[in-house]
Motif scaffolding. Structure first.
Motif, PDB file in Angstrom:
ATOM      1  N   GLN A   1       0.849  -1.191   0.000  1.00 29.41           N
ATOM      2  CA  GLN A   1       0.000   0.000   0.000  1.00 29.41           C
ATOM      3  C   GLN A   1       0.883   1.240   0.000  1.00 29.41           C
ATOM      4  N   ALA A   2       0.550   2.173  -0.884  1.00 27.02           N
ATOM      5  CA  ALA A   2       1.374   3.365  -1.004  1.00 27.02           C
ATOM      6  C   ALA A   2       1.248   4.254   0.226  1.00 27.02           C
ATOM      7  N   SER A  25       6.605   5.292  -0.274  1.00 28.61           N
ATOM      8  CA  SER A  25       6.834   3.851  -0.238  1.00 28.61           C
ATOM      9  C   SER A  25       5.619   3.157  -0.836  1.00 28.61           C
ATOM     10  N   GLY A  26       5.841   1.930  -1.316  1.00 34.13           N
ATOM     11  CA  GLY A  26       4.728   1.160  -1.853  1.00 34.13           C
ATOM     12  C   GLY A  26       4.300   1.549  -3.252  1.00 34.13           C
ATOM     13  N   LEU A  27       5.129   2.286  -3.964  1.00 29.75           N
ATOM     14  CA  LEU A  27       4.819   2.649  -5.349  1.00 29.75           C
ATOM     15  C   LEU A  27       6.123   2.772  -6.132  1.00 29.75           C
ATOM     16  N   THR A  28       6.000   2.698  -7.453  1.00 32.81           N
ATOM     17  CA  THR A  28       7.169   2.880  -8.322  1.00 32.81           C
ATOM     18  C   THR A  28       7.358   4.369  -8.502  1.00 32.81           C
ATOM     19  N   PHE A  29       8.234   4.928  -7.701  1.00 34.82           N
ATOM     20  CA  PHE A  29       8.304   6.379  -7.507  1.00 34.82           C
ATOM     21  C   PHE A  29       8.490   7.145  -8.811  1.00 34.82           C
ATOM     22  N   ALA A  97       1.813  14.940  -2.437  1.00 29.45           N
ATOM     23  CA  ALA A  97       0.851  14.121  -3.163  1.00 29.45           C
ATOM     24  C   ALA A  97       1.508  13.487  -4.370  1.00 29.45           C
ATOM     25  N   ALA A  98       0.925  12.365  -4.811  1.00 30.56           N
ATOM     26  CA  ALA A  98       1.456  11.619  -5.947  1.00 30.56           C
ATOM     27  C   ALA A  98       0.376  11.388  -6.986  1.00 30.56           C
ATOM     28  N   SER A  99       0.754  11.536  -8.241  1.00 23.30           N
ATOM     29  CA  SER A  99      -0.153  11.328  -9.358  1.00 23.30           C
ATOM     30  C   SER A  99       0.504  10.397 -10.368  1.00 23.30           C
ATOM     31  N   PHE A 100      -0.115   9.247 -10.612  1.00 21.89           N
ATOM     32  CA  PHE A 100       0.470   8.306 -11.552  1.00 21.89           C
ATOM     33  C   PHE A 100       0.438   8.887 -12.965  1.00 21.89           C
TER      34      PHE A 100
END
Length: 127
Positions: A1-2, A25-29, A97-100
């Motif tokens: 989980q991100a 963490s938990g994501l392909t940065f 925040a993160a946006s794919f």
């Protein structure tokens, strides 16, 4: 989980500097555009700065342009916001925040395109 965890907030006097950090963490940065937003009491959350996944492109709100720098270290899964010449109106909770993004040179500025958020870090600037 991100998960996104911010740090680096604090209380400073006007004219001072702070560097905010956000560890993911938990994501392909590198496949995520990253952004910083802020929310002052009684106000809506607003865009501050954003950076593309490849670190090639950045964007800033007019209110912080020239005083702030966003950068990232994909080897450390970390994005930073260096803020200089801080003003009392910069006082807010700052959120990472993160946006794919499929395209790693895309920089995302719209709040509603960010799907992952940190808990925030308080920045207080006194005059």
């Amino acid at each position: 989980q991100a998960q996104l965890v911010e740090s680096g907030g604090g209380s400073v006097q006007a004219g001072g500097s702070l560097r905010l950090s956000c560890v993911a963490s938990g994501l392909t940065f590198s496949t995520y555009g990253m952004g910083w937003f802020r929310q002052a009491p009684g106000k809506e959350r607003e865009f501050v700065a954003a950076i593309s996944g490849s670190d090639e492109k950045t964007a800033y709100a007019d209110s912080v342009k020239g005083r702030s720098t966003i950068f990232r270290d994909n080897t450390k899964n970390t994005v930073y916001l260096q803020m200089n010449n801080l003003k009392p109106e910069d006082t807010a909770v700052y959120y990472c925040a993160a946006s794919f993004t499929l395209n790693t040179i895309v920089v995302v500025t719209r709040l509603n395109l960010y799907t992952k958020w940190g808990q925030g870090t308080q920045v207080t600037v006194s005059s």
